[in-house]
Write an enzyme that holds these catalytic residues in place. Structure first.
Site, PDB file in Angstrom:
ATOM      1  N   ARG A  30     130.226  41.625   9.296  1.00  0.00           N
ATOM      2  CA  ARG A  30     130.157  39.914   8.859  1.00  0.00           C
ATOM      3  C   ARG A  30     128.767  40.008   8.239  1.00  0.00           C
ATOM      4  NH1 ARG A  30     133.585  36.443  10.697  1.00  0.00           N
ATOM      5  NH2 ARG A  30     132.203  34.867  10.233  1.00  0.00           N
ATOM      6  N   GLU A  67     131.973  48.248  -5.165  1.00  0.00           N
ATOM      7  CA  GLU A  67     131.600  47.847  -3.902  1.00  0.00           C
ATOM      8  C   GLU A  67     130.719  48.762  -3.203  1.00  0.00           C
ATOM      9  OE1 GLU A  67     134.772  45.062  -1.462  1.00  0.00           O
ATOM     10  OE2 GLU A  67     135.487  47.085  -2.181  1.00  0.00           O
ATOM     11  N   ASN A 106     126.862  30.244  12.708  1.00  0.00           N
ATOM     12  CA  ASN A 106     127.512  31.059  11.416  1.00  0.00           C
ATOM     13  C   ASN A 106     127.987  29.836  10.620  1.00  0.00           C
ATOM     14  OD1 ASN A 106     129.123  32.556   9.708  1.00  0.00           O
ATOM     15  ND2 ASN A 106     130.944  32.372  11.439  1.00  0.00           N
ATOM     16  N   GLY A 107     127.993  29.681   9.406  1.00  0.00           N
ATOM     17  CA  GLY A 107     128.352  28.902   8.428  1.00  0.00           C
ATOM     18  C   GLY A 107     127.404  28.356   7.586  1.00  0.00           C
ATOM     19  N   LYS A 140     136.888  48.902  -5.539  1.00  0.00           N
ATOM     20  CA  LYS A 140     136.721  49.666  -4.568  1.00  0.00           C
ATOM     21  C   LYS A 140     135.288  50.622  -5.149  1.00  0.00           C
ATOM     22  CE  LYS A 140     138.148  48.368  -2.341  1.00  0.00           C
ATOM     23  NZ  LYS A 140     138.454  47.667  -1.433  1.00  0.00           N
ATOM     24  N   TRP A 187     123.819  37.336   7.439  1.00  0.00           N
ATOM     25  CA  TRP A 187     123.956  37.725   6.141  1.00  0.00           C
ATOM     26  C   TRP A 187     123.403  36.328   5.348  1.00  0.00           C
ATOM     27  CZ3 TRP A 187     127.180  35.182   2.132  1.00  0.00           C
ATOM     28  CH2 TRP A 187     127.366  36.044   1.015  1.00  0.00           C
ATOM     29  N   LYS A 213     132.117  41.849   5.358  1.00  0.00           N
ATOM     30  CA  LYS A 213     133.656  41.869   5.528  1.00  0.00           C
ATOM     31  C   LYS A 213     134.341  40.657   5.494  1.00  0.00           C
ATOM     32  CE  LYS A 213     137.450  44.430   6.521  1.00  0.00           C
ATOM     33  NZ  LYS A 213     137.788  45.082   5.387  1.00  0.00           N
ATOM     34  N   HIS A 267     140.803  45.978 -27.967  1.00  0.00           N
ATOM     35  CA  HIS A 267     140.147  44.533 -28.233  1.00  0.00           C
ATOM     36  C   HIS A 267     138.851  44.364 -27.664  1.00  0.00           C
ATOM     37  CE1 HIS A 267     143.953  43.417 -29.751  1.00  0.00           C
ATOM     38  NE2 HIS A 267     144.412  43.629 -28.500  1.00  0.00           N
ATOM     39  N   GLU A 288     141.968  47.059  -8.508  1.00  0.00           N
ATOM     40  CA  GLU A 288     141.528  47.392  -7.189  1.00  0.00           C
ATOM     41  C   GLU A 288     140.775  48.612  -7.039  1.00  0.00           C
ATOM     42  OE1 GLU A 288     141.115  45.672  -4.397  1.00  0.00           O
ATOM     43  OE2 GLU A 288     141.181  47.311  -2.959  1.00  0.00           O
ATOM     44  N   CYS A 335     127.726  35.687   8.639  1.00  0.00           N
ATOM     45  CA  CYS A 335     126.914  36.069   9.948  1.00  0.00           C
ATOM     46  C   CYS A 335     128.050  36.335  11.170  1.00  0.00           C
ATOM     47  CB  CYS A 335     126.081  34.973  10.479  1.00  0.00           C
ATOM     48  SG  CYS A 335     124.945  34.315   8.982  1.00  0.00           S
TER      49      CYS A 335
HETATM   50  C1  G6P Z   1     135.124  39.856   1.367  1.00  0.00           C
HETATM   51  C2  G6P Z   1     135.510  41.256   1.390  1.00  0.00           C
HETATM   52  C3  G6P Z   1     136.601  41.995   0.675  1.00  0.00           C
HETATM   53  C4  G6P Z   1     137.956  40.994   0.643  1.00  0.00           C
HETATM   54  C5  G6P Z   1     137.566  39.606   0.620  1.00  0.00           C
HETATM   55  C6  G6P Z   1     138.554  38.677   1.043  1.00  0.00           C
HETATM   56  O1  G6P Z   1     134.714  39.812   0.100  1.00  0.00           O
HETATM   57  O2  G6P Z   1     134.490  42.158   1.476  1.00  0.00           O
HETATM   58  O3  G6P Z   1     137.078  43.358   1.070  1.00  0.00           O
HETATM   59  O4  G6P Z   1     138.700  41.453  -0.085  1.00  0.00           O
HETATM   60  O5  G6P Z   1     136.409  39.143   1.552  1.00  0.00           O
HETATM   61  O6  G6P Z   1     138.647  38.840   2.607  1.00  0.00           O
HETATM   62  P1  G6P Z   1     140.108  38.457   3.079  1.00  0.00           P
HETATM   63  O7  G6P Z   1     139.751  38.574   4.603  1.00  0.00           O
HETATM   64  O8  G6P Z   1     140.347  36.756   2.907  1.00  0.00           O
HETATM   65  O9  G6P Z   1     141.302  39.278   2.783  1.00  0.00           O
END
Ligand code: G6P
Length: 608
Positions: free
Chosen positions: A27, A488, A99-100, A485, A74, A603, A504, A481, A2
């Site tokens: 957020r 996501e 938020n939290g 990507k 969120w 994010k 395996h 990674e 949030c």
């Molecule tokens: C969220 C974001 C990711 C990010 C992760 C860790 O899941 O969507 O893109 O890698 O948090 O975030 P940080 O700010 O700790 O790198």
């Protein structure tokens, strides 16, 4: 997670709040709302969906008023719905944004219900509104009520509170969740991060855990966790505002991919000179700390965790000391063994990720020292670590992390060099590594020229439901990674494997509908990787290879190849990441998904 924003000003605040929410959508974005105090009454507007839905509602039903709080959600407790959207109220005169997570909200809710409070939402937040009201009924002032309420809350929170009887005051408090105060001229603000407030101020005050602040238009009073009046420093925002705008690009993610050549310069600036690392960049205590490091424990989440995995290969190869890497959500909850001389390295774009922060807090007293590699100066992780190195990538808005990852890799190579100096990494090798890093801006610019062929390649994925990513050695985390990507932002199920593991299990999945993406740099593992790729071809799998070596892998039926320019081997993980970012981006665009704000994600994950 949030996002919250609040304002007290001489001018109407609804527009400021809406713009702040738009900037906080990273957020969370399943519903949004605001409450504004106007002529002694609180008017509240809430809408399910993105901030735009709230903006449309505000057009129909304008909210006047000089004091207000707003929220983009969120969902954690209770589905996305208008009832569950913030602000939450107790009666008609008190509104709260949060938020939290309030972990003990269930017993608190039961108590409040027994005392006659009616709940209109399924959220944990609503207990805060009613607890505040209960304390007010006991005759406390709003500040006292907030302090008293905080003592009853377990979990993490940042709060914004307004009361119809206090038209001159915006109250805020934080414990474990991020919150900044924006300091204006004759007006003041709160928000979950600085970006939200850049249109109205560039001066910010960070609250400590347990602080309460009372904002009036022309003054800010802060009380610490003990209720003592304290001063908190005001700092000026460091990045240009331009980074938070999309400019000519269709999406923030594409803009951020294209920013990478410049970001490579920014992360090196002031950190290297004449072929040497300037160790002071880590802080004045860094050298003494590095002298004593015997092993490294890296802790991170998501994309940052993948960067940590790359660093493990680097540190063990170039420094020759053990390096462990673990996702923070696991690390924080198990009895970890931390041998003497452990440097705890936390990696985070935001510096506010709840699990990473908790992991740091959990073990900071049991390690030699703590180092944060982070993109947000002044974030909790940076403030609470002994030393830090900023990645200087500028604000990253796209939920899928791109430039933050590559800049973390550069910062991790600088860390590797700093540690290597103590373990036999000679001056020549240091100079060679730094010379390689200095080629990155040009190299990444050349890689961006592959955008056209990568876009063409992306057409093969638009109808696919699964994909497999393969890499070996330091390119295995890069494959991870790449898979992250793709899943996501395009919602294609993607997994990464170290290529040697293919036989395996995952080979059983390979057929013509399972595209296999391989990262194949020119290194000692290339021949082994090529053998793994043959295993895929033999089962009818279609291969998409990013190759670092013209001669060794050529396109043929069922094998699509994009060759990368020649580069020093140490740059492979950084360089091979960029084409994978572009591939995911173009697949997502073809599929028509919401690239910058993919479904269900956020994010900055400030809840566990
Ligand atoms: C969220 C974001 C990711 C990010 C992760 C860790 O899941 O969507 O893109 O890698 O948090 O975030 P940080 O700010 O700790 O790198």
């Amino acid at each position: 997670m949030c996002g919250i924003v609040g304002a007290i000003a001489a001018r109407p605040v609804a527009g400021i709040l809406l713009e702040g929410l738009r900037r906080l959508e990273y957020r969370g974005y399943d519903s949004a709302g605001m409450a504004v105090l106007d002529q002694g009454q609180i008017s509240r507007l809430r809408r399910i969906g993105k901030v735009q839905a709230l903006a449309d509602a505000c057009e129909q039903q304008p909210l006047a008023g000089h004091l207000g709080i707003a929220h983009t959600r969120w969902a954690t407790h209770g589905k996305p719905s208008e009832q569950n959207a913030h602000p939450h109220m107790s009666g008609e005169r008190l509104a709260v944004v949060h938020n939290g997570i309030i972990e003990n909200f269930e017993p608190l809710k039961r108590d409040l219900q027994q005392q006659g409070y009616t709940f209109t939402s399924e959220t944990d937040t609503e207990v805060v509104a009613h607890l505040l009201d209960q304390e007010l009924q006991h005759g406390l002032t709003l500040v006292e009520a907030l302090r008293q309420t905080m003592t009853q809350l377990e979990g993490a929170f940042a709060l914004g509170v307004i009361h119809a009887d206090l038209p001159e005051q915006l109250l805020t408090a934080r414990k474990g969740s991020p919150l900044v105060i924006g300091v204006g001229i004759g007006e003041n603000f709160i928000a979950s991060d600085q970006l939200a407030l850049l249109p109205v101020t560039d001066r910010f005050m960070f609250l400590e855990d347990g602080d309460i602040a009372v904002l009036e238009a022309d003054q800010i009073r802060v009380l610490d966790a003990q209720g003592q009046a304290v001063e908190r420093a005001v700092t000026t925002f460091e990045h240009g505002q331009a980074s938070a705008e999309k400019g000519e690009f269709r999406h923030f993610m594409l803009k951020e991919i294209y920013e990478q050549p410049r970001v490579m310069q920014a992360v090196l600036e002031g950190r290297v000179a004449s072929g040497h690392l300037l160790e002071q960049a880590f802080g004045s205590e860094a050298s003494a700390i590095f002298d004593q490091v015997k092993q490294v424990q890296i802790v991170a989440c998501g994309t940052s965790y993948h960067a940590g995995m790359v660093a493990k290969y680097w540190i063990e190869e170039l420094v020759g000391i053990p390096c462990m890497v673990e996702v923070a959500s696991e690390f924080r909850y198990r009895p970890v063994v931390l041998p003497e001389g452990t440097l705890l390295l936390t990696l985070s774009q935001s510096g506010e990720t709840a699990d990473s922060l908790a992991a740091l807090r959990e073990v900071k007293d049991r390690v030699l020292a703590t180092l944060a590699i982070c993109n947000v100066p002044g974030s909790s992780l940076v403030r609470e670590s002994d030393i830090s190195l900023m990645t200087n990538a500028g604000p990253e808005i796209g939920v899928a992390s791109t430039k933050a990852f590559t800049s973390q890799l550069v910062a991790l190579m600088l860390t590797t060099i700093a540690l290597g100096r103590r373990h036999g990494l000679g001056r020549d090798k240091e100079a060679e590594l730094i010379a390689a890093l200095e080629q990155l801006p040009v190299l990444l610019q050349q890689l961006l020229a592959l955008d056209g062929p990568i876009e063409a390649m992306s057409a093969h994925f638009a109808e696919k439901h699964h994909a497999l990513f393969l890499g070996r050695n330091v390119l295995y985390p890069v494959a991870m990674e790449g898979a992250l990507k793709l899943k996501e932002i395009s919602y294609i199920h993607a997994e990464a494997y170290p290529a040697g593991e293919l036989k395996h299990g995952p080979l059983a999945l390979v057929d013509k509908d399972m595209p296999v993406i391989a990262v194949a740099p020119r290194n000692g593992m290339l021949d082994k990787l090529k053998a793994n790729l043959q295993e895929v071809r033999a089962r009818g799998g279609e291969l998409f290879v990013f190759a670092g070596c013209e001669e060794s892998i050529q396109p043929e039926e069922g094998v699509h190849v994009i060759h990368l320019p020649a580069m020093p081997q140490v740059l492979d993980p950084i360089a091979f990441t960029l084409p994978l970012q572009l591939l995911s981006y173009h697949v997502a665009v073809l599929k028509g998904t919401d690239v910058d704000q993919p479904r269900n994600l956020a994010k900055s994950v400030t809840v566990e």
